[in-house]
Design an enzyme around this catalytic site. Structure first.
Site, PDB file in Angstrom:
ATOM      1  N   GLY A   9       0.809  -1.214   0.000  1.00 44.62           N
ATOM      2  CA  GLY A   9       0.000   0.000   0.000  1.00 44.62           C
ATOM      3  C   GLY A   9       0.840   1.260   0.000  1.00 44.62           C
ATOM      4  CG  ASN A  10       3.541   2.289   3.038  1.00 49.58           C
ATOM      5  OD1 ASN A  10       2.753   3.168   3.333  1.00 49.58           O
ATOM      6  ND2 ASN A  10       3.972   1.410   3.921  1.00 49.58           N
ATOM      7  CE  LYS A 122      -1.410  -4.486   7.431  1.00 49.65           C
ATOM      8  NZ  LYS A 122      -0.274  -4.794   6.554  1.00 49.65           N
ATOM      9  CE  LYS A 202       1.631  -6.227  -0.007  1.00 48.00           C
ATOM     10  NZ  LYS A 202       2.390  -5.898   1.181  1.00 48.00           N
ATOM     11  CE  LYS A 260       7.022  -5.560   2.255  1.00 52.74           C
ATOM     12  NZ  LYS A 260       6.087  -5.152   3.319  1.00 52.74           N
TER      13      LYS A 260
END
Length: 302
Positions: A9-10, A122, A202, A260
């Site tokens: 999103g960043n 989060k 995500k 990640k």
């Protein structure tokens, strides 16, 4: 290849930028250009993040004087899927006019008893001054965490255990569509598809989707070219290759690199196929293996 791309999103709203639509559309256009170059030669499934965007919508909803209470997070995640999915579909579609692009509102099944509901971690939305964060915590019951940039709201992030729309996603991929799904980690639902308060990571959803659609590669994109060992210290150095068991996710930041690493290790460990963490603006080189930190089962790296 069939490639799942996890887009943060960043990448759509850079740190310090105003959350204007025009700014995000411009950033999406840059991301779409990178993705289109890969999608011209490979089959692509995009999973995008929504941390800045869902936090913005939550703040707007809470401030709306016409509402008894702000909209729940699962609904706001669905809103960001529509918004960002539309931007990405339009951006990629302009560059690949002969490719069908489908953006799906996706529900992700979670366990109502997941301990993450009692342990918010989060990060979403903007950074707040300490006094403002304290006021919002008391007024709205929000939880905040501090990092080097300030105070940021954190929400529960339960583990994804199933993708409700998986059969549709598989069918679209098999028909040659470029698919955008699992945006913002998917709208979290429990048994009976009851929405719950949380934002699923995500990257973990991308790993689950990659495994279940038979992806050949999972590419997790961020704003740095590699995973760095001893990041932020004089001994900092890039990790070029690793097997899933060689990376200790716990030694990386929970709100940034840790999920990640968990994602790529989960996918490569379960499937034996490669995954990579790298920079969005180097996507073509990331896919070929020329750039990024590549994760693949095998003998221990030297």
């Amino acid at each position: 290849m069939r490639i799942v791309i996890a887009l943060g999103g960043n990448a759509l709203l850079h740190r310090g930028e105003r959350a204007d639509a025009a700014t995000q559309i411009r950033n999406v256009a840059t991301a779409a250009e990178q993705i289109a170059r890969v999608a011209a030669r490979h089959q692509v499934l995009i999973v995008h993040g929504n941390g800045p965007q869902v936090g913005l919508l939550a703040e707007e909803s809470e401030r709306d004087p016409t509402l008894d209470r702000g909209y729940p997070l699962d609904t706001l995640v669905a809103e960001t899927q529509g918004m960002i999915g539309y931007w990405l579909a339009r951006g990629v579609g302009r560059r690949l006019p002969d490719t069908h692009v489908a953006a799906l509102i996706t529900q992700v099944r979670v366990d109502a008893a997941d301990p993450a509901f009692d342990r918010p971690e989060k990060p979403i939305g903007p950074y707040y001054p300490a006094a403002e964060a304290e006021r919002l915590a008391g007024q709205r019951g929000w939880t905040f965490t501090r990092d080097r940039h300030g105070m940021r709201r954190v929400v529960p992030s339960p583990r994804p255990i199933g993708i409700i729309e998986l059969p549709i996603i598989r069918r679209l991929l098999d028909d040659g569509c470029l698919v955008i799904a699992g945006g913002g980690g998917g709208a979290p639902v429990t048994a009976g598809q009851t929405g719950v308060e949380g934002v699923v990571d995500k990257d973990l959803v991308a790993a689950l989707l990659a495994e279940q659609v038979g992806a050949d590669l999972l590419a997790v994109l961020t704003d740095v070219p590699y995973v760095y060992a001893e990041y932020g210290t004089p001994r900092e150095h890039p990790i070029l290759h690793a097997a899933p068991g060689e990376l200790d996710a716990g030694s990386f930041a929970a709100g940034s690199m840790r999920p990640k690493i968990n994602a790529v290790c989960a996918f490569s460990g379960a499937t034996g196929r490669p995954s990579v963490i790298g920079a969005l603006d180097e996507l073509e080189a990331v896919v070929t293996g020329a750039r990024g930190t590549r994760i693949q089962p095998g003998p221990k790296s030297p």
